[in-house]
Design a protein around this motif. Structure first.
Motif, mmCIF file in Angstrom:
data_model
loop_
_atom_site.group_PDB
_atom_site.id
_atom_site.type_symbol
_atom_site.label_atom_id
_atom_site.label_comp_id
_atom_site.label_asym_id
_atom_site.label_seq_id
_atom_site.Cartn_x
_atom_site.Cartn_y
_atom_site.Cartn_z
ATOM 1 N N LYS A 158 0.854 -1.206 0.000
ATOM 2 C CA LYS A 158 0.000 0.000 0.000
ATOM 3 C C LYS A 158 0.880 1.243 0.000
ATOM 4 O O LYS A 158 1.720 1.413 0.884
ATOM 5 C CB LYS A 158 -0.869 0.019 1.253
ATOM 6 C CG LYS A 158 -2.112 -0.767 1.113
ATOM 7 C CD LYS A 158 -3.220 -0.215 2.034
ATOM 8 C CE LYS A 158 -4.538 -0.851 1.702
ATOM 9 N NZ LYS A 158 -4.988 -1.838 2.638
ATOM 10 N N VAL A 201 1.300 5.011 0.615
ATOM 11 C CA VAL A 201 0.622 6.061 1.392
ATOM 12 C C VAL A 201 0.844 7.384 0.664
ATOM 13 O O VAL A 201 1.921 7.978 0.742
ATOM 14 C CB VAL A 201 1.149 6.109 2.841
ATOM 15 C CG1 VAL A 201 0.405 7.170 3.643
ATOM 16 C CG2 VAL A 201 1.028 4.745 3.511
ATOM 17 N N HIS A 238 -0.734 10.293 0.926
ATOM 18 C CA HIS A 238 -1.203 11.526 1.561
ATOM 19 C C HIS A 238 -0.196 12.660 1.311
ATOM 20 O O HIS A 238 1.014 12.463 1.457
ATOM 21 C CB HIS A 238 -1.376 11.294 3.065
ATOM 22 C CG HIS A 238 -2.159 12.375 3.727
ATOM 23 N ND1 HIS A 238 -1.653 13.637 3.942
ATOM 24 C CD2 HIS A 238 -3.426 12.395 4.200
ATOM 25 C CE1 HIS A 238 -2.571 14.385 4.525
ATOM 26 N NE2 HIS A 238 -3.655 13.656 4.703
ATOM 27 N N CYS A 244 1.378 5.693 10.156
ATOM 28 C CA CYS A 244 0.770 4.785 11.130
ATOM 29 C C CYS A 244 -0.755 4.959 11.153
ATOM 30 O O CYS A 244 -1.499 4.014 11.392
ATOM 31 C CB CYS A 244 1.354 5.139 12.498
ATOM 32 S SG CYS A 244 1.519 3.745 13.525
ATOM 33 N N TYR A 245 -1.187 6.168 10.898
ATOM 34 C CA TYR A 245 -2.617 6.472 10.798
ATOM 35 C C TYR A 245 -3.237 5.571 9.727
ATOM 36 O O TYR A 245 -4.298 4.982 9.907
ATOM 37 C CB TYR A 245 -2.751 7.950 10.428
ATOM 38 C CG TYR A 245 -4.132 8.506 10.439
ATOM 39 C CD1 TYR A 245 -4.759 8.859 11.630
ATOM 40 C CD2 TYR A 245 -4.819 8.710 9.238
ATOM 41 C CE1 TYR A 245 -6.034 9.396 11.623
ATOM 42 C CE2 TYR A 245 -6.084 9.245 9.228
ATOM 43 C CZ TYR A 245 -6.689 9.588 10.419
ATOM 44 O OH TYR A 245 -7.942 10.110 10.404
ATOM 45 N N GLU A 246 -2.527 5.438 8.604
ATOM 46 C CA GLU A 246 -3.004 4.605 7.495
ATOM 47 C C GLU A 246 -2.908 3.111 7.856
ATOM 48 O O GLU A 246 -3.801 2.332 7.555
ATOM 49 C CB GLU A 246 -2.137 4.909 6.263
ATOM 50 C CG GLU A 246 -2.709 4.481 4.955
ATOM 51 C CD GLU A 246 -4.072 5.102 4.697
ATOM 52 O OE1 GLU A 246 -4.264 6.297 4.971
ATOM 53 O OE2 GLU A 246 -4.942 4.353 4.212
ATOM 54 N N THR A 290 -3.198 1.733 10.636
ATOM 55 C CA THR A 290 -4.140 1.292 11.679
ATOM 56 C C THR A 290 -5.594 1.505 11.242
ATOM 57 O O THR A 290 -6.518 1.311 12.021
ATOM 58 C CB THR A 290 -3.890 2.068 13.003
ATOM 59 O OG1 THR A 290 -3.855 3.471 12.715
ATOM 60 C CG2 THR A 290 -2.594 1.664 13.652
ATOM 61 N N ARG A 291 -5.782 1.888 9.993
ATOM 62 C CA ARG A 291 -7.118 2.202 9.478
ATOM 63 C C ARG A 291 -8.094 1.021 9.588
ATOM 64 O O ARG A 291 -9.302 1.210 9.746
ATOM 65 C CB ARG A 291 -6.990 2.613 8.000
ATOM 66 C CG ARG A 291 -8.261 3.056 7.351
ATOM 67 C CD ARG A 291 -8.005 3.434 5.910
ATOM 68 N NE ARG A 291 -7.427 4.743 5.776
ATOM 69 C CZ ARG A 291 -8.133 5.874 5.869
ATOM 70 N NH1 ARG A 291 -9.408 5.834 6.098
ATOM 71 N NH2 ARG A 291 -7.546 7.031 5.721
ATOM 72 N N ASP A 292 -7.583 -0.219 9.494
ATOM 73 C CA ASP A 292 -8.480 -1.375 9.482
ATOM 74 C C ASP A 292 -8.650 -2.027 10.862
ATOM 75 O O ASP A 292 -9.141 -3.145 10.968
ATOM 76 C CB ASP A 292 -7.981 -2.417 8.464
ATOM 77 C CG ASP A 292 -6.574 -2.909 8.799
ATOM 78 O OD1 ASP A 292 -5.953 -2.372 9.748
ATOM 79 O OD2 ASP A 292 -6.104 -3.850 8.124
ATOM 80 N N LYS A 304 2.249 -6.317 10.120
ATOM 81 C CA LYS A 304 2.367 -5.358 9.014
ATOM 82 C C LYS A 304 3.802 -4.848 8.996
ATOM 83 O O LYS A 304 4.460 -4.831 10.043
ATOM 84 C CB LYS A 304 1.412 -4.187 9.213
ATOM 85 C CG LYS A 304 -0.046 -4.588 9.050
ATOM 86 C CD LYS A 304 -0.978 -3.484 9.453
ATOM 87 C CE LYS A 304 -2.422 -3.904 9.209
ATOM 88 N NZ LYS A 304 -3.370 -3.043 9.912
ATOM 89 N N TYR A 319 3.320 -1.167 4.015
ATOM 90 C CA TYR A 319 2.946 0.247 3.841
ATOM 91 C C TYR A 319 4.215 1.018 3.555
ATOM 92 O O TYR A 319 5.186 0.914 4.302
ATOM 93 C CB TYR A 319 2.289 0.799 5.113
ATOM 94 C CG TYR A 319 0.962 0.160 5.413
ATOM 95 C CD1 TYR A 319 0.898 -1.058 6.069
ATOM 96 C CD2 TYR A 319 -0.221 0.757 5.014
ATOM 97 C CE1 TYR A 319 -0.318 -1.672 6.317
ATOM 98 C CE2 TYR A 319 -1.448 0.155 5.270
ATOM 99 C CZ TYR A 319 -1.486 -1.056 5.924
ATOM 100 O OH TYR A 319 -2.684 -1.659 6.164
#
Ligand code: URA
Length: 209
Positions: free
Chosen positions: A5, A7, A9, A41-43, A45-47, A156, A180
């Protein structure tokens, strides 16, 4: 097809550009690495699974959500991965932390562990392993192996810049491990540095060269 993935942003991408810049000094490099790790880390932990609870507010009862799954542990890979820890802990202050130290055997060029200290209850946690660079993948694969042998089911891997070679190596060895990354660069050079990358992340972070 790579299992990774990106990221994308804007804040992450902006910080990566500053990290890449050869004129960025050690102090700023450390700050940027930590900030980028927090945002990434925001991404990552999204799930996390949620459950609904009832909370008494001053004005009534709210059906609201709280995290319901396993707790988190972070595992930085020494040296450079350590620079991502503070940012990750800003986001999840209650996470436990494991430490893995690896060096590259000059003959075999394989990662060898010289230190591994993991939380006693790590098998009951979701683990995010991190390092700034995912180059050949040798360190990442070794670290994932150590964590999975400790009984962890959900792992992860988070890095700031990856090489396609490293992503393939992790995907091939551990297809279930979601990667990530903030960027996938062009290639590795003959010394296994990522091109264009950002140079030696450990040296830039700690001013050792
Ligand atoms: N490790 C680094 O610090 N930089 C690279 O480009 C590759 C591995």
């Amino acid at each position: 097809m790579l299992n990774v993935k990106l990221v994308e942003h804007p804040l992450v991408q902006h910080k990566i550009s500053l990290l890449r810049d050869a004129n960025t000094g050690a102090k700023e490099f450390r700050e940027l690495a930590s900030e980028a790790a927090m945002l990434m880390c925001y991404e990552a932990t999204r799930d996390l699974p949620l459950k609904t609870v009832e909370v008494e507010t001053p004005l009534g009862t709210a059906r609201s959500k709280v995290i319901s799954g396993k707790k988190i542990a972070f595992v930085p890979i020494y040296r450079a991965g350590l620079g991502m820890l503070e940012g990750a802990l800003t986001l999840v202050p209650a996470a436990k932390v494991g430490h893995i130290g690896l060096y590259r055997d000059p003959e075999t060029r394989k990662a060898v562990d010289y230190y591994c200290k993991l939380p006693f209850d790590i098998a009951d946690r979701e683990v995010i392993i991190f390092d700034i660079m995912l180059a050949t993948g040798s360190s990442a694969v070794k670290a994932i192996d150590l964590v999975s042998k400790a009984g962890v089911k959900s792992i992860k891997f988070m890095c700031i810049i990856a090489a396609p070679e490293g992503v393939s190596a992790v995907n091939n060895a551990f297809p279930d491990v979601q990667i990530y990354t903030g960027a996938i660069d062009e290639k590795l050079d003959d010394n296994s540095y990522i091109i264009p990358g950002l140079g030696d992340a450990g040296d830039r972070m700690y001013g050792t060269k």
